[in-house]
Design a protein around this motif. Structure first.
Motif, PDB file in Angstrom:
ATOM      1  N   GLU A 124       0.842  -1.188   0.000  1.00 37.05           N
ATOM      2  CA  GLU A 124       0.000   0.000   0.000  1.00 37.05           C
ATOM      3  C   GLU A 124       0.874   1.234   0.000  1.00 37.05           C
ATOM      4  OE1 GLU A 124      -2.808  -0.014   3.138  1.00 37.05           O
ATOM      5  OE2 GLU A 124      -3.088   2.118   3.145  1.00 37.05           O
ATOM      6  N   GLY A 131      -7.322  -2.320  -7.505  1.00 38.26           N
ATOM      7  CA  GLY A 131      -7.080  -2.614  -6.101  1.00 38.26           C
ATOM      8  C   GLY A 131      -7.886  -1.734  -5.169  1.00 38.26           C
ATOM      9  N   ARG A 147      -8.899  -2.695   3.975  1.00 38.58           N
ATOM     10  CA  ARG A 147      -7.669  -2.495   3.207  1.00 38.58           C
ATOM     11  C   ARG A 147      -7.502  -1.026   2.850  1.00 38.58           C
ATOM     12  NH1 ARG A 147      -8.573  -5.574  -1.874  1.00 38.58           N
ATOM     13  NH2 ARG A 147      -6.490  -4.792  -2.392  1.00 38.58           N
TER      14      ARG A 147
END
Length: 212
Positions: free
Chosen positions: A3, A116, A178
């Protein structure tokens, strides 16, 4: 893929007050708020004001996730497009999105077309729904309010993360979220009033009522 977290500062006009700029209306603001009329309006009316409802927090958490690696101005300019694309950030509706929705969103030029981040937002909606049995997203986020808020006098003194944002990121990740790293979560905490990082001297310092 790791990330990538970043909360960009939008540069304002040159200033010798280490981050504060006095506008034509005579009001002092943090320099990034002077990047555009859109940013100034956001700073004056929304940034740092308390958000305590599930949908509002899910929206802001989602937008902070999409912002990672980009400027906040880019996200703010596309906000209405994001709302249309993600069912006004209704967690129940987004939680029902499937692969067809993912492909639809990847074709939507009005948002950030990042697979994503799109799939993370859908997964985060499902995690938000699941959290209701444990007190809910709002309770979790606000339980990480620190005992004291930063008191920055310059942009250099504004933190980018804190022990509380690290703890919040850990809790959210454990719950299945996430794109919720410590830097992104500190930016969220700033945006929704959990901390007040308006510079001392800004006309918005203390405006949230959370911190005196």
């Amino acid at each position: 893929m790791p990330e990538h977290e970043q909360h960009d500062v939008i540069p304002g006009p040159p200033t010798d007050t280490e981050g504060l700029v006095v506008g034509s209306d005579g009001l002092a603001r943090t320099a990034w708020a002077m990047g555009s009329d859109m940013m100034r309006h956001y700073y004056d009316t929304e940034w740092g004001m308390p958000v305590r409802d599930e949908r509002g927090l899910f929206e802001r958490l989602s937008l902070e996730g999409f912002q990672a690696g980009l400027s906040w101005a880019t996200i703010l300019a596309k906000r209405e497009n994001f709302r249309q694309a993600f069912a006004d950030f209704d967690p129940d509706a987004v939680a029902r999105f499937d692969q067809h929705d993912v492909e639809r969103l990847l074709q939507d030029a009005g948002i950030i077309r990042h697979r994503g981040k799109i799939t993370a937002t859908i997964g985060n909606a499902r995690a938000t729904v699941d959290l209701r049995e444990k007190g809910g997203l709002a309770e979790l986020i606000w339980s990480h309010r620190p005992k004291e808020t930063p008191v920055p006098r310059s942009l250099a003194e504004v933190p980018t993360r804190s022990p509380e944002s690290e703890a919040l990121a850990k809790r959210l990740r454990a719950a299945g979220f996430r794109f919720v790293g410590p830097t992104t979560m500190f930016a969220l905490m700033e945006a929704v009033g959990v901390v007040d990082t308006h510079l001392v001297g800004s006309h918005r310092r203390g405006a949230s009522g959370v911190w005196s």
